[in-house]
Design a protein around this motif. Structure first.
Motif, PDB file in Angstrom:
ATOM      1  N   SER A  17       0.764  -1.196  -0.188  1.00  0.00           N
ATOM      2  CA  SER A  17       0.061   0.031   0.057  1.00  0.00           C
ATOM      3  C   SER A  17       0.843   1.307   0.259  1.00  0.00           C
ATOM      4  O   SER A  17       0.662   2.431  -0.774  1.00  0.00           O
ATOM      5  N   GLN A 635      -1.281  -4.584 -11.899  1.00  0.00           N
ATOM      6  CA  GLN A 635      -0.942  -3.451 -11.429  1.00  0.00           C
ATOM      7  C   GLN A 635      -2.462  -2.558 -11.616  1.00  0.00           C
ATOM      8  O   GLN A 635      -2.704  -1.942 -10.571  1.00  0.00           O
ATOM      9  N   ALA A 638      -4.654  -3.222  -8.710  1.00  0.00           N
ATOM     10  CA  ALA A 638      -4.302  -2.738  -7.361  1.00  0.00           C
ATOM     11  C   ALA A 638      -4.420  -1.368  -7.495  1.00  0.00           C
ATOM     12  O   ALA A 638      -4.882  -0.703  -6.211  1.00  0.00           O
ATOM     13  N   VAL A 725      -0.675 -11.009  -4.175  1.00  0.00           N
ATOM     14  CA  VAL A 725      -1.375  -9.722  -4.410  1.00  0.00           C
ATOM     15  C   VAL A 725      -2.746  -9.344  -3.542  1.00  0.00           C
ATOM     16  O   VAL A 725      -2.960  -8.667  -2.952  1.00  0.00           O
ATOM     17  N   THR A 728      -2.614  -8.651   0.025  1.00  0.00           N
ATOM     18  CA  THR A 728      -2.504  -7.258   0.288  1.00  0.00           C
ATOM     19  C   THR A 728      -3.839  -6.355  -0.179  1.00  0.00           C
ATOM     20  O   THR A 728      -4.292  -5.522   0.818  1.00  0.00           O
ATOM     21  N   LEU A 729      -4.426  -6.689  -1.226  1.00  0.00           N
ATOM     22  CA  LEU A 729      -5.698  -5.978  -1.556  1.00  0.00           C
ATOM     23  C   LEU A 729      -6.728  -6.449  -0.609  1.00  0.00           C
ATOM     24  O   LEU A 729      -7.681  -5.550  -0.309  1.00  0.00           O
ATOM     25  N   ASP A 732      -6.422  -3.991   1.989  1.00  0.00           N
ATOM     26  CA  ASP A 732      -6.576  -2.696   1.542  1.00  0.00           C
ATOM     27  C   ASP A 732      -8.247  -2.640   1.567  1.00  0.00           C
ATOM     28  O   ASP A 732      -8.681  -1.481   1.597  1.00  0.00           O
TER      29      ASP A 732
END
Length: 891
Positions: A17, A635, A638, A725, A728-729, A732
């Protein structure tokens, strides 16, 4: 209250992030999530599973580095294991090492080391690469076949099989690779050229005393149970059927001049009256006796005979054989198309009804006689063999019988004839004259013969490696010398090692109980997981590993060690990864390094591209552009999560409804595709949803909750394939824990009609594009879309059920009143015939299009109106059909 683990996971998420807008550091993200998974034992399989799912990729040979075939195989299993875990299953997804075998021995010699050191170095390197790919294995269950703790149980099982009569030592003609200096099983001899499966050296035959596992005892069960392997590819099942090669037929004896009766096996005893010559294999014992007295035969056998040649040759022995059905004397040939290991190595040759015999007879001026004719019609056997069943002719008392009836009567009438079933399958020779394998736990005593090593003395460990020619263990004098377990006298250890396919014939069972010191595995623990639910590997193992594993599982079931008689419920044979149309190989210099891809683009990118490119069973071309596209997608996703925002103050209700329905449709569709391992289709759905959410958000009238729900669904649907990924998302998006702990997205509504709605919207959008392009409309200002009138839907329903569409439609007075319009439409439907499909009801069609108007408005920057037929201009409504609305575009 935030837990310690949640705090740690938050720190991991920040590594992504806090990257500057526009990208993320895949290396940092992947390393930290891999550490988090390891610290949390995220992939540890429970000891007492409830909803057990066993997912397994064929364990790799320890060559030193992963190649793209490995990456594809293990990405398939990892994605499926993660999917099932997210669905709430207890998942066993282990990994180990197929670490014995001749290549390690050769590699060690080339590097002036020993096979053990080389193999363990390879394992360390490959394990590190697997971890870097993010594969979620239960490493607590890791097995290594060259570890004495593992191969001890190979020896233990060998002894139990011997106790059950499944082990024999016998002299046999074996396949011998002169380069590898070892015996090969039939399954390890490849192609018509008969090459070694490991080194492509032409294989020779030798007579040696060998240890065999009597797989032929299970031939019928192995064959019959193939029908029950519904989760296996048809091609693999057929390969196993052909390899087992059961043939129902009969044996019968021909009296060969000067050599007594010689038995043949035939599936076509009904053709015996047409046997016009007798043929022997060059290796047949009668051939050897004839060659001892006949120089021409001896020369042919030693200098001319070549079973691998396309041209089939033979030599006339000058002898005759007596046809037991006719009493006729027919010539005896030695011919290289007769194989010593097929049937009895001798055959009655019937040129009129066998293509191979016909070709040989025509080239050697041997009579060709017809004894079977088609039940309807004629066959000229002088031109080509008639090989089907039929009715007997020129067969004396048997004329007029069907082939099947004649076979039964001939078996009863001919004194030497007997019904017999034969198999292509041969017993599994497991002796190998190499060092790097499991020592066979037997000793040879001059007084007691072969005696098994007691259980308490297992494992029989390998001695220190010494490079030598021939059989290395035979040269290990100190290791070889031992005492007889029975009489205590001097004895010698068996110096052959086991075929490495023994290791892989049961390794999947050891995974279920890897630390057991008393038995190879506990039956109850194995029963918790077995059979393997989903097994993934190369089709090249169809008649080696897979057949042996089936045999061993059945034998273990008879030993009451397992409950299941088949080891693998579902089998996926993954296709090759190619580069520019050719299989990747070091010899061709076209290998793409997984390590480079991970370094440059990240493991998630490699995983995403690998599963997006094709269904698991199909080959696909590796392209750098495909890799880049996958990286760019991650990408963009994200950035979409980072920029989602709160939504508009007054969101468009139709657009919101459209996106909500698309979320449900994607979840339903992607879930179904995951269930069938069609990852490429599931990922296509996810990509399209991401694209839709981006357009919806950019439209400026989006609902924030709908966007958030869509992104939650996307992250959970994508997580099995791109887990780093997505972890992490997930954070988020405000969630805690691992993404798999968030469960699999579900749908609370019936989505049956959604597929038809999606197809309607996409077809309509495509039609608008076509009209704009063909008409050259540069700046459309308005798009009018008219749904078909109700009566057309009614006629369609009649047409779907009627044999006579025109008659059924025009017999209705309401439709007759519509005159030519109804008749023309009915005629169009009749012309479509079987191509007719049902559509949505007119109100549902209109509602679906209204929900999608914002998409067309955004694409063409034009106002869009959806009209019922009665509200549209007559000429526009007349053009509309169910499922294909009429479109009018104005500048």
């Amino acid at each position: 209250m935030e837990t310690v683990r949640d705090a740690a996971l938050s720190d991991v998420a920040k590594s992504m992030s806090q990257q500057e807008r526009g990208g993320f550091d895949h290396t940092a993200v992947e390393e930290k999530w891999q550490e988090a998974w390891a610290d949390a034992d995220a992939f540890r399989a429970p000891e007492d599973p409830d909803d057990a799912t066993y997912v397994l990729g064929m364990f790799p040979y320890t060559s030193g580095n992963l190649h793209m075939g490995h990456v594809r195989n293990y990405t398939i299993t990892d994605a499926f294991a993660r999917y099932r875990r997210a669905r709430g299953d207890d998942v066993l997804h282990p990994m180990g090492w197929d670490s014995f075998g001749l290549p390690a021995e050769n590699a060690a010699e080339e590097r002036d080391t020993n096979p053990r050191e080389w193999t363990l170095q390879c394992i360390d390197a490959m394990r590190e690469e697997l971890v870097e790919m993010g594969f979620g294995y239960d490493w607590e269950r890791e097995v290594t076949t060259c570890d004495p703790d593992y191969y001890r149980w190979n020896q233990w099982l060998f002894k139990r099989f011997r106790d059950e009569g499944l082990v024999e030592r016998k002299a046999a003609e074996v396949n011998w690779c002169p380069s590898c200096e070892t015996v090969l099983a039939d399954e390890q001899v490849e192609g018509e050229a008969e090459l070694c499966w490991r080194c492509d050296t032409p294989v020779e035959t030798r007579d040696l005393d060998q240890w065999f596992l009597t797989i032929t005892d299970y031939a019928d069960e192995l064959l019959d149970d193939i029908d029950d392997l519904e989760g296996w590819p048809d091609s693999v099942r057929e390969m196993q059927r052909n390899w087992i090669g059961r043939q129902e037929g009969a044996t019968v004896e021909f009296e060969v001049e000067g050599h007594g009766p010689v038995e043949v096996f035939t599936t076509r005893l009904d053709t015996i009256h047409g046997a016009t010559f007798f043929a022997l294999a060059p290796e047949h014992e009668v051939t050897e006796a004839i060659a001892a007295e006949n120089e021409d035969v001896a020369h042919y056998v030693s200098e001319v005979a070549d079973p691998d040649s396309d041209e089939k040759t033979g030599v006339d022995t000058g002898l005759t054989a007596t046809n037991p059905a006719t009493g006729d004397e027919i010539p005896v040939y030695v011919a290289d198309f007769v194989l010593s290991d097929v049937g009895t190595g001798a055959l009655m040759a019937v040129p009129g009804h066998d293509e191979r015999d016909h070709e040989f007879a025509a080239s050697h001026d041997i009579p060709i006689e017809q004894v079977v004719a088609p039940e309807d019609g004629e066959a000229d056997v002088s031109e080509a063999a008639y090989t089907e069943d039929g009715v007997l002719v020129n067969s004396g008392d048997y004329d007029g019988l069907t082939s099947a009836a004649a076979r039964e009567e001939l078996v009863a009438d001919l004194p030497s004839a007997a019904v017999e079933t034969q198999y292509r399958l041969r017993d599994w020779g497991v002796s190998r004259q190499r060092y790097w394998g499991t020592p066979i736990p037997m000793v040879h005593c001059p007084d007691c013969g072969y005696v098994p090593v007691p259980d308490e003395d297992l494992p029989v460990e390998l001695p220190e490696f010494v490079s030598t020619t021939g059989n290395p263990l035979d040269a290990a004098e100190e290791w070889k010398e031992t005492t007889c377990p029975d009489c205590g006298g001097p004895a010698e250890r068996e110096t052959d090692t086991m075929d490495t396919f023994v290791d892989s014939s049961w390794y999947f069972l050891r995974y279920t109980d890897p630390d057991n010191d008393d038995v190879p595995f506990d039956a109850a623990r194995a029963g918790d997981w077995m059979p393997v639910d989903h097994y993934v590997g190369g089709v090249e193992h169809a008649v080696m590993h897979l057949l042996y594993a089936r045999f061993v599982t059945k034998a273990l079931a008879d030993l009451e060690m397992v409950a299941e008689r088949e080891p693998f419920s579902e089998l996926t044979t993954q296709g090759m990864v190619r580069l520019e149309g050719e299989k990747m190989s070091k010899s061709k210099g076209n290998v793409v390094s997984p390590a480079r891809i991970v370094s440059e683009y990240g493991a998630d990118t490699a995983r995403l591209f690998t599963l997006s490119a094709a269904q698991p069973e199909r080959d696909f071309d590796w392209t750098e552009r495909g890799v880049e596209s996958s990286h760019e997608f991650l990408q963009r996703l994200a950035r979409l999560v980072a920029d989602a925002g709160d939504g508009a103050a007054d969101p468009d209700p139709d657009a919101r409804a459209y996106v909500e329905r698309e979320i449900d449709a994607v979840v339903d569709s992607a879930t179904a595709e995951y269930e069938e391992m069609r990852f490429n289709r599931a990922l296509r759905e996810v990509r399209e949803l991401v694209s839709l959410v981006r357009r919806y958000r950019d439209a400026g009238s989006h609902d924030g909750d709908t966007v958030e729900r869509a992104l939650h669904a996307v992250v959970r649907l994508l997580a099995p394939v791109a887990p780093h990924v997505c972890e992490t998302l997930w954070r988020d998006l405000g969630e805690s824990g691992f993404v798999a702990e968030g469960g699999w997205p579900s749908v609370d509504v019936d989505t049956t009609a959604y597929e038809a709605e999606r197809a309607l919207v996409e077809q309509t959008r495509e039609d608008v594009r076509d009209i704009v392009e063909v008409a050259g409309i540069e700046d459309p200002s308005e798009v009018r879309i008219a749904v078909a009138p109700e009566w057309k839907y009614e006629i369609l329903q009649i047409a779907l059920d009627a044999d006579d569409v025109m008659g059924a439609v025009m017999s209705d007075p309401d439709f007759r009143e519509r005159g030519e319009a109804a008749a023309d439409y009915a005629q169009d439907l009749a012309a479509e015939g079987q191509g007719l499909t049902d559509t949505l009801a007119p109100a549902d069609e209109r509602a679906a299009l209204e929900r999608a108007t914002w998409l067309i408005e955004r694409e063409f920057d034009a106002a869009v109106t959806v009209l019922a037929a009665e509200d549209a201009a007559d000429d526009l409504a007349a053009k509309a059909r169910p499922g294909r609305p009429a479109i009018d575009i104005r500048e």
